[in-house]
Design a protein around this motif. Structure first.
Motif, PDB file in Angstrom:
ATOM      1  N   MET A 322     -48.574  -8.521   1.261  1.00  7.92           N
ATOM      2  CA  MET A 322     -47.909  -9.217   0.326  1.00  7.92           C
ATOM      3  C   MET A 322     -49.316  -9.950  -0.450  1.00  7.92           C
ATOM      4  SD  MET A 322     -44.870  -8.924   0.514  1.00  7.92           S
ATOM      5  CE  MET A 322     -44.079 -10.282  -0.419  1.00  7.92           C
ATOM      6  N   LYS A 323     -50.392 -10.003  -0.006  1.00  9.43           N
ATOM      7  CA  LYS A 323     -51.482 -10.622  -0.745  1.00  9.43           C
ATOM      8  C   LYS A 323     -51.807  -9.698  -1.905  1.00  9.43           C
ATOM      9  CE  LYS A 323     -56.027 -12.377  -0.674  1.00  9.43           C
ATOM     10  NZ  LYS A 323     -57.317 -12.563   0.237  1.00  9.43           N
ATOM     11  N   GLU A 324     -51.670  -8.270  -1.578  1.00  9.28           N
ATOM     12  CA  GLU A 324     -51.766  -7.083  -2.522  1.00  9.28           C
ATOM     13  C   GLU A 324     -50.981  -6.933  -3.456  1.00  9.28           C
ATOM     14  OE1 GLU A 324     -54.565  -4.174   0.250  1.00  9.28           O
ATOM     15  OE2 GLU A 324     -52.504  -3.952   0.343  1.00  9.28           O
ATOM     16  N   HIS A 325     -49.541  -6.987  -2.953  1.00  7.30           N
ATOM     17  CA  HIS A 325     -48.584  -6.581  -3.732  1.00  7.30           C
ATOM     18  C   HIS A 325     -47.295  -7.541  -4.264  1.00  7.30           C
ATOM     19  CE1 HIS A 325     -50.287  -2.522  -3.678  1.00  7.30           C
ATOM     20  NE2 HIS A 325     -50.107  -2.631  -2.454  1.00  7.30           N
ATOM     21  N   GLY A 326     -47.551  -8.654  -3.435  1.00  8.10           N
ATOM     22  CA  GLY A 326     -46.441  -9.663  -3.449  1.00  8.10           C
ATOM     23  C   GLY A 326     -45.788 -10.072  -4.741  1.00  8.10           C
ATOM     24  N   MET A 327     -47.056 -10.191  -5.548  1.00  7.66           N
ATOM     25  CA  MET A 327     -46.633 -10.715  -6.853  1.00  7.66           C
ATOM     26  C   MET A 327     -45.928  -9.831  -7.703  1.00  7.66           C
ATOM     27  SD  MET A 327     -46.777 -13.200  -9.231  1.00  7.66           S
ATOM     28  CE  MET A 327     -48.259 -14.357  -8.392  1.00  7.66           C
ATOM     29  N   VAL A 328     -46.540  -8.521  -7.601  1.00  8.13           N
ATOM     30  CA  VAL A 328     -45.754  -7.398  -8.460  1.00  8.13           C
ATOM     31  C   VAL A 328     -43.954  -7.386  -7.980  1.00  8.13           C
ATOM     32  CG1 VAL A 328     -45.431  -4.945  -8.583  1.00  8.13           C
ATOM     33  CG2 VAL A 328     -47.610  -5.995  -8.806  1.00  8.13           C
ATOM     34  N   PHE A 329     -43.785  -7.506  -6.725  1.00  7.94           N
ATOM     35  CA  PHE A 329     -42.408  -7.445  -5.829  1.00  7.94           C
ATOM     36  C   PHE A 329     -41.722  -8.809  -6.910  1.00  7.94           C
ATOM     37  CE2 PHE A 329     -41.969  -4.434  -2.522  1.00  7.94           C
ATOM     38  CZ  PHE A 329     -42.819  -3.724  -2.808  1.00  7.94           C
ATOM     39  N   ARG A 330     -42.305 -10.100  -6.579  1.00  5.95           N
ATOM     40  CA  ARG A 330     -41.631 -11.053  -7.302  1.00  5.95           C
ATOM     41  C   ARG A 330     -41.258 -10.881  -8.967  1.00  5.95           C
ATOM     42  NH1 ARG A 330     -45.076 -13.803  -3.670  1.00  5.95           N
ATOM     43  NH2 ARG A 330     -46.806 -13.848  -5.187  1.00  5.95           N
ATOM     44  N   ILE A 331     -42.250 -10.352  -9.471  1.00 10.41           N
ATOM     45  CA  ILE A 331     -42.063 -10.084 -11.058  1.00 10.41           C
ATOM     46  C   ILE A 331     -40.815  -8.908 -11.272  1.00 10.41           C
ATOM     47  CG2 ILE A 331     -42.951  -9.248 -13.211  1.00 10.41           C
ATOM     48  CD1 ILE A 331     -45.562 -10.633 -12.502  1.00 10.41           C
ATOM     49  N   LEU A 332     -40.793  -8.089 -10.509  1.00  7.53           N
ATOM     50  CA  LEU A 332     -39.901  -6.993 -10.752  1.00  7.53           C
ATOM     51  C   LEU A 332     -38.459  -7.636 -10.311  1.00  7.53           C
ATOM     52  CD1 LEU A 332     -41.674  -3.898  -9.299  1.00  7.53           C
ATOM     53  CD2 LEU A 332     -41.214  -4.335 -11.846  1.00  7.53           C
ATOM     54  N   GLY A 333     -38.598  -8.357  -8.936  1.00  9.87           N
ATOM     55  CA  GLY A 333     -37.246  -8.811  -8.801  1.00  9.87           C
ATOM     56  C   GLY A 333     -36.645  -9.734  -9.916  1.00  9.87           C
ATOM     57  N   ILE A 334     -37.340 -10.604 -10.647  1.00  4.19           N
ATOM     58  CA  ILE A 334     -37.002 -11.296 -11.834  1.00  4.19           C
ATOM     59  C   ILE A 334     -36.442 -10.626 -12.723  1.00  4.19           C
ATOM     60  CG2 ILE A 334     -37.596 -13.006 -13.436  1.00  4.19           C
ATOM     61  CD1 ILE A 334     -39.785 -14.182 -11.544  1.00  4.19           C
ATOM     62  N   MET A 335     -37.370  -9.487 -12.841  1.00  5.19           N
ATOM     63  CA  MET A 335     -36.757  -8.469 -13.873  1.00  5.19           C
ATOM     64  C   MET A 335     -35.484  -7.937 -13.738  1.00  5.19           C
ATOM     65  SD  MET A 335     -40.443  -6.322 -15.147  1.00  5.19           S
ATOM     66  CE  MET A 335     -39.115  -5.000 -15.810  1.00  5.19           C
ATOM     67  N   GLN A 336     -35.229  -7.446 -12.505  1.00  2.00           N
ATOM     68  CA  GLN A 336     -34.054  -6.801 -12.022  1.00  2.00           C
ATOM     69  C   GLN A 336     -32.786  -7.879 -12.285  1.00  2.00           C
ATOM     70  OE1 GLN A 336     -33.757  -4.557  -8.504  1.00  2.00           O
ATOM     71  NE2 GLN A 336     -31.717  -4.787  -8.223  1.00  2.00           N
ATOM     72  N   HIS A 337     -33.124  -8.958 -11.704  1.00  3.22           N
ATOM     73  CA  HIS A 337     -31.994  -9.799 -11.868  1.00  3.22           C
ATOM     74  C   HIS A 337     -31.543 -10.352 -13.021  1.00  3.22           C
ATOM     75  CE1 HIS A 337     -29.869 -13.669 -10.631  1.00  3.22           C
ATOM     76  NE2 HIS A 337     -30.681 -14.353 -11.536  1.00  3.22           N
ATOM     77  N   PHE A 338     -32.572 -10.470 -14.216  1.00  2.00           N
ATOM     78  CA  PHE A 338     -32.229 -10.852 -15.547  1.00  2.00           C
ATOM     79  C   PHE A 338     -31.479  -9.554 -16.234  1.00  2.00           C
ATOM     80  CE2 PHE A 338     -33.048 -11.627 -19.991  1.00  2.00           C
ATOM     81  CZ  PHE A 338     -32.436 -12.821 -20.073  1.00  2.00           C
ATOM     82  N   TRP A 339     -32.607  -8.496 -16.500  1.00  2.00           N
ATOM     83  CA  TRP A 339     -32.355  -7.483 -17.262  1.00  2.00           C
ATOM     84  C   TRP A 339     -31.288  -6.626 -17.035  1.00  2.00           C
ATOM     85  CZ3 TRP A 339     -33.633  -8.517 -22.117  1.00  2.00           C
ATOM     86  CH2 TRP A 339     -34.776  -9.166 -22.278  1.00  2.00           C
ATOM     87  N   TYR A 340     -30.835  -6.507 -15.590  1.00  3.02           N
ATOM     88  CA  TYR A 340     -29.711  -5.486 -15.463  1.00  3.02           C
ATOM     89  C   TYR A 340     -28.221  -6.157 -15.150  1.00  3.02           C
ATOM     90  CZ  TYR A 340     -33.658  -2.426 -13.660  1.00  3.02           C
ATOM     91  OH  TYR A 340     -34.802  -1.638 -13.722  1.00  3.02           O
ATOM     92  N   ARG A 341     -28.303  -7.366 -15.781  1.00  4.07           N
ATOM     93  CA  ARG A 341     -26.859  -8.125 -15.524  1.00  4.07           C
ATOM     94  C   ARG A 341     -25.976  -7.485 -16.229  1.00  4.07           C
ATOM     95  NH1 ARG A 341     -27.646 -14.797 -15.477  1.00  4.07           N
ATOM     96  NH2 ARG A 341     -28.681 -14.799 -13.352  1.00  4.07           N
ATOM     97  N   ASP A 342     -26.055  -7.229 -17.642  1.00  2.67           N
ATOM     98  CA  ASP A 342     -24.960  -6.530 -18.368  1.00  2.67           C
ATOM     99  C   ASP A 342     -25.489  -5.697 -19.532  1.00  2.67           C
ATOM    100  OD1 ASP A 342     -25.622  -8.246 -20.713  1.00  2.67           O
ATOM    101  OD2 ASP A 342     -24.780  -9.923 -19.522  1.00  2.67           O
ATOM    102  N   ASP A 343     -24.567  -4.866 -20.207  1.00  3.15           N
ATOM    103  CA  ASP A 343     -25.024  -3.815 -21.099  1.00  3.15           C
ATOM    104  C   ASP A 343     -25.660  -4.520 -22.145  1.00  3.15           C
ATOM    105  OD1 ASP A 343     -24.573  -1.874 -19.582  1.00  3.15           O
ATOM    106  OD2 ASP A 343     -22.449  -1.094 -20.888  1.00  3.15           O
ATOM    107  N   GLY A 344     -25.497  -5.819 -22.837  1.00  5.53           N
ATOM    108  CA  GLY A 344     -26.305  -6.428 -23.695  1.00  5.53           C
ATOM    109  C   GLY A 344     -27.631  -6.511 -23.561  1.00  5.53           C
ATOM    110  N   ARG A 345     -27.598  -7.022 -22.124  1.00 11.61           N
ATOM    111  CA  ARG A 345     -29.309  -7.080 -21.767  1.00 11.61           C
ATOM    112  C   ARG A 345     -30.093  -5.913 -21.567  1.00 11.61           C
ATOM    113  NH1 ARG A 345     -29.666 -12.545 -18.026  1.00 11.61           N
ATOM    114  NH2 ARG A 345     -28.241 -13.843 -19.377  1.00 11.61           N
ATOM    115  N   ARG A 346     -29.191  -4.749 -21.061  1.00 19.86           N
ATOM    116  CA  ARG A 346     -29.808  -3.488 -20.862  1.00 19.86           C
ATOM    117  C   ARG A 346     -30.134  -2.889 -22.101  1.00 19.86           C
ATOM    118  NH1 ARG A 346     -25.071  -3.086 -17.575  1.00 19.86           N
ATOM    119  NH2 ARG A 346     -25.615  -3.486 -15.363  1.00 19.86           N
ATOM    120  N   GLU A 347     -29.384  -3.207 -23.318  1.00 20.79           N
ATOM    121  CA  GLU A 347     -29.966  -2.910 -24.563  1.00 20.79           C
ATOM    122  C   GLU A 347     -31.134  -3.333 -25.066  1.00 20.79           C
ATOM    123  OE1 GLU A 347     -29.065  -0.062 -27.475  1.00 20.79           O
ATOM    124  OE2 GLU A 347     -27.491  -0.541 -26.057  1.00 20.79           O
ATOM    125  N   ARG A 348     -31.247  -4.443 -24.814  1.00 21.03           N
ATOM    126  CA  ARG A 348     -32.481  -5.330 -25.227  1.00 21.03           C
ATOM    127  C   ARG A 348     -33.607  -5.031 -24.277  1.00 21.03           C
ATOM    128  NH1 ARG A 348     -31.695  -9.606 -28.716  1.00 21.03           N
ATOM    129  NH2 ARG A 348     -29.379  -9.676 -29.163  1.00 21.03           N
TER     130      ARG A 348
END
Length: 396
Positions: A322-348
């Protein structure tokens, strides 16, 4: 039942994580048993970065294709081609995983083919692993003993469920893909391009993919939404991409974890790795590199444990990973939570992928497996572009 053999470490599961842990330990002189069910191929796009080839001494002949472009497809059918600036290696898991297991055996690991059943203890400092050999009749069991058991038996790990608190709570996306015969390159298919579909009808909360594997191609989707038809979405994706008429070679499905477990050990003699530990990257679903890195950290930790008998060191595997890769996992988790919610956000999101700064920094991070801190001006530009999309100042 055959005579029980004793090892320093028993690894349950022979995927990239388990096979890497077994190989590293055997190479370093520890006695290792590797138990794998055999005959199972995990549904996987099969993408690996060049860093994996270097870090784990993987021969290039195991790559069945090299992808140099990634095409992102929006709900509106708008397609954005991202120049990778190098290549992403593509492997076939049937061949790749077996090569990893065979390398571990060549370096001294003892292979067993069978299904894990349970772990028992007799109070002498050793764990006894019970498994059913493949093809055995009348529920026959065999056993092996070890100072440490490494659970590498997938997202629904039986080892984790039995031994590690919270091990049964792995949050998962369910993935399904079909391996099909690759057509000739044309308008809809390019053997050097990975296509990723960000469309709600393909997946309401993840994405669909078309990843070339040379003579074959992986076409699949993932979703955590109960009741969503993965097979139906895959059929639709094949129709969209002109692959509905090509030969289907095999079909596979499995849960894919998208969040590391909070604990990987039982505080005594069990350590989890790979999917069993939840180390698949959110948003991208990338798992092979992280599984093998996790397996390596587990092997390093296991060596210290076998030498010292100090169970406290088992926590170091997760801590180091997690010291090596935890930050990447956290950022990708935020991305998935926000951008994959609906087609409007996916388009953007797809529109943002057209930005050259985004493309360059994204693929630099992928190739090097760490966040890129160079070129702060590019990061500032990306920040303001992201804010413009978030606030809907610009059109998708």
């Amino acid at each position: 039942m055959s005579e029980c053999q004793t090892f320093d470490v028993v690894v349950v599961g022979g995927g990239p994580a388990g096979a890497t842990a077994a190989n590293d330990l055997a190479r370093d002189g520890y006695s290792v048993a590797l138990i794998d069910r055999g005959g199972r191929i995990k549904p996987c796009g099969g993408a690996i970065p060049p860093k994996l080839l270097r870090d784990f001494a993987i021969p290039e002949h195991l790559m069945v294709a090299r992808a140099t472009t990634a095409r992102m497809v929006a709900p509106s059918k708008k397609a954005v081609d991202m120049d990778i600036g190098g290549f992403v290696g593509m492997v076939d898991r049937e061949e790749f995983d077996e090569w990893l297991r065979d390398r571990a055996a060549r370096n001294g690991a003892t292979r067993f083919t069978g299904s894990f059943k349970q772990i028992t203890r007799e109070g002498d400092g050793y764990a006894t692993v019970h498994f059913a050999p493949k093809g055995a009749l009348n529920d026959a069991r065999e056993t092996v003993r070890a100072r440490l058991v490494i659970g590498a038996d997938g997202a629904r790990s039986a080892v984790a469920k039995q031994e590690v608190t919270g091990g049964e709570n792995n949050k998962c996306v369910f993935a399904y893909h079909e391996i099909v015969r690759s057509p000739a390159n044309g308008e809809n298919f390019d053997g050097s391009r990975c296509d990723v579909y960000y469309q709600g009808e393909v997946s309401p909360d993840f994405y669909g993919w078309i990843f070339p594997h040379g003579k074959c191609t992986s076409v699949g989707v993932g979703s955590a939404q109960k009741g969503f038809s993965l097979r139906g979405a895959t059929a639709s994706l094949r129709q969209k991409s002109g692959l509905e008429g090509v030969e289907t070679i095999r079909c596979e499905g499995a849960p894919i974890p998208l969040q590391p477990l909070k604990r990987w050990d039982n505080g005594q003699d069990v350590l989890l790795v790979g999917d069993a530990a939840g180390v698949v990257a959110p948003a991208s679903g990338e798992g092979i590199f992280y599984a093998m890195t996790c397996g390596r950290r587990a092997a390093e930790t296991a060596g210290v444990f076998v030498r010292t008998g100090d169970a406290r060191v088992l926590r170091q595997a997760r801590k180091r990973f997690m010291k090596e890769h935890g930050m990447v996992f956290r950022i990708l988790g935020i991305m998935q939570h926000f951008w994959y919610r609906d087609d409007g956000r996916r388009e953007r999101f797809v529109n943002i992928c057209a930005d050259r700064d985004v493309q360059r920094l994204t693929w630099q991070a992928y190739m090097n497996k760490k966040l890129v801190r160079a070129n702060p001006i590019a990061h500032v530009r990306i920040f303001f572009k992201d804010m413009a999309h978030l606030l809907r100042i610009v059109n998708p």
